[in-house]
Design a protein around this motif. Structure first.
Motif, short mmCIF file in Angstrom:
data_model
loop_
_atom_site.label_atom_id
_atom_site.label_comp_id
_atom_site.label_asym_id
_atom_site.label_seq_id
_atom_site.Cartn_x
_atom_site.Cartn_y
_atom_site.Cartn_z
N HIS A 1 -15.36 30.47 -19.32
CA HIS A 1 -17.29 30.40 -19.32
C HIS A 1 -17.78 29.03 -18.68
O HIS A 1 -18.39 28.42 -18.82
CB HIS A 1 -18.29 31.14 -20.51
CG HIS A 1 -17.82 32.40 -20.67
ND1 HIS A 1 -18.80 33.76 -20.02
CD2 HIS A 1 -16.90 33.78 -21.26
CE1 HIS A 1 -17.49 34.56 -20.11
NE2 HIS A 1 -17.35 34.49 -21.28
N CYS B 1 -22.46 36.19 -14.34
CA CYS B 1 -21.64 36.51 -15.32
C CYS B 1 -22.51 37.60 -17.14
O CYS B 1 -23.63 36.86 -17.02
CB CYS B 1 -20.75 35.85 -15.76
SG CYS B 1 -19.64 35.32 -17.48
N CYS C 1 -22.54 36.72 -19.19
CA CYS C 1 -22.87 35.70 -20.96
C CYS C 1 -24.75 34.69 -20.69
O CYS C 1 -24.78 34.01 -21.16
CB CYS C 1 -21.62 34.25 -20.72
SG CYS C 1 -22.02 33.19 -19.85
N CYS D 1 -18.74 31.66 -13.38
CA CYS D 1 -17.97 31.56 -14.93
C CYS D 1 -16.69 31.51 -14.12
O CYS D 1 -16.18 32.30 -12.83
CB CYS D 1 -18.42 32.41 -15.65
SG CYS D 1 -19.54 32.19 -16.35
ZN LIG Z 1 -19.58 33.43 -18.18
#
Ligand SMILES: [Zn+2]
Length: 435
Positions: free
Chosen positions: A257, A267, A269, A274
């Motif tokens: 990440h 992404c 996240c 990332c």
């Molecule tokens: Zn990510």
């Protein structure tokens, strides 16, 4: 003249014994001289403690290797299976692997089972528990000999709760619940750990030959599979072997990440662009799909690359260049002795290794960082799980912590583990002579 004898309390002796056992667990085996330098104790004290552990069947001399040079090599000592057995479990997206090993790092039994596609968490847990049972039976393990279990999970794990951070990986599974179930079933401490962290620990054990650098390696293990993970294992002065570096609150190693392109795709996240969206297999497949090229899995991706498919090679080339740049930055920041690449994408061979080599060769300071693919291959995390039980001995007890009883055949359980009775060794290793 009468010799003055310093009184030694059993507490001091137990602490010294624990230091000897800890070095043997971390290093797999050690000479008396290494134990003396590692513990700072006198040679006489170390000999006395080794004698006591040997009398209780916990330590043996390893068979001498054939000497190439004249002169007898120093005898190496190792914990034998009476000192305890460790359970390692590796849960991947498509497999469950279980190994049972002793505290000298010998694997006594190992078992790999496929996880059915789209399995329920309940079914997966059942497969794990049955695999542990079968592997313990194959190892002829006495339940009372097991000192702990470590479980490798192929997902980012919240360090405080053991829960997975990615909902799509192993749906319904919960790392901490699995650890609790294993711990409860066998009455042992059980820990769950990220697979890349354990890969780093497993490789650090293989990288350290007996009698090699006792301070351990400063090693980075990069897992390149569907996603990108990083394990950091650092050695330290005065301690045997390497330890996982988990960071301030356990999230160290989220290399996947690091931003590779701030304007890149979203992404899971919550951020954009990332690294794992470019250098992980899932990201590569998604990028190809966005170009209208449908590839089902990593194996087909690798086959198409080997066949020289220009679109596939372009996506892989872009991903590995971005990965190489990030590894170059990591090498500058952390100054590791070696970077080890593991995971399915290592099958890309030079397509992966060449850009990484080139980037690391350009690091301007220090000796060139060695780069290689994993020695343990798919077993890296499983072997790391075994190594975790050995290297983090404060979390996992062993038989040597039991007080010495008048009758060595019946030893009382220590207060720390009231539910377990400790036995005299029931499986002396035939291949290792006793002291
Ligand atoms: Zn990510």
């Amino acid at each position: 003249m009468q010799r003055r004898v310093q009184p030694t309390s059993e507490a001091v002796r137990a602490a010294n014994r624990a230091r000897v056992v800890d070095i043997l667990r971390r290093s797999g085996s050690a000479t008396r001289a290494e134990l003396v330098s590692g513990t700072g104790l006198s040679r006489a004290t170390v000999s006395s403690l080794i004698g006591e552990l040997a009398d209780r069947g916990l330590v043996s001399e390893l068979p001498q290797p054939a000497a190439d040079a004249p002169g007898r090599p120093p005898t190496r000592l190792a914990l034998n299976r009476a000192a305890g057995l460790a359970i390692a479990v590796d849960v991947g997206v498509r497999h469950v692997a279980v190994a049972v090993g002793d505290l000298s790092r010998s694997v006594l039994a190992e078992r790999w089972v496929s996880l059915p596609q789209g399995h329920s968490a309940e079914r997966g847990t059942h497969i794990v528990m049955r695999s542990i049972e079968t592997t313990l039976a194959e190892a002829e393990a006495d339940r009372d000999q097991i000192v702990g279990a470590a479980i490798s999970i192929a997902a980012p794990i919240a360090p405080d709760s053991g829960r997975f951070l990615v909902p799509g990986v192993l749906p319904g599974w919960n790392g901490s619940e699995l650890a609790e179930l294993i711990g409860r079933t066998w009455g042992i401490p059980a820990a769950v750990e990220n697979d890349a962290n354990l890969g780093a620990l497993g490789e650090s054990v293989v990288a350290a030959p007996p009698g090699g650098d006792p301070h351990g390696q400063d090693l980075l293990y990069v897992k390149l599979a569907s996603r990108v993970g990083l394990g950091i294992a650092f050695g330290s002065r005065g301690a045997f072997g390497s330890r996982i570096h988990r960071g301030h609150d356990g999230y160290a190693g989220e290399l996947g990440h690091v931003t590779a392109d701030p304007d890149g795709p979203a992404c899971w996240c919550g951020r954009r662009g990332c690294l794992e969206l470019y250098a992980g297999a899932e990201g590569m497949l998604a990028r190809l799909a966005a170009r209208g090229i449908r590839i089902d899995d990593v194996n087909e991706l690798i086959r198409r690359a080997e066949a020289g498919d220009a679109d596939v090679l372009a996506v892989i080339g872009d991903g590995t260049r971005r990965l190489a740049r990030s590894l170059g930055a990591l090498a500058l920041v952390l100054n590791p002795s070696v970077i080890i690449l593991g995971g399915e994408l290592t099958a890309l061979g030079p397509l992966l290794l060449d850009p990484v080599h080139a980037e690391l060769a350009a690091v301007p300071f220090g000796a060139p960082v060695a780069v290689r693919t994993s020695t343990l291959g798919p077993r890296a995390s499983l072997m790391g799980a075994l190594a975790l039980v050995l290297s983090e001995s404060s979390r996992f007890t062993d038989q040597s912590s039991a007080p010495v009883a008048a009758n060595p055949g019946r030893v009382t359980a220590p207060a720390a583990a009231p539910s377990r009775s400790l036995k005299s060794p029931s499986h002396p290793s035939p291949s290792r002579p006793s002291l």
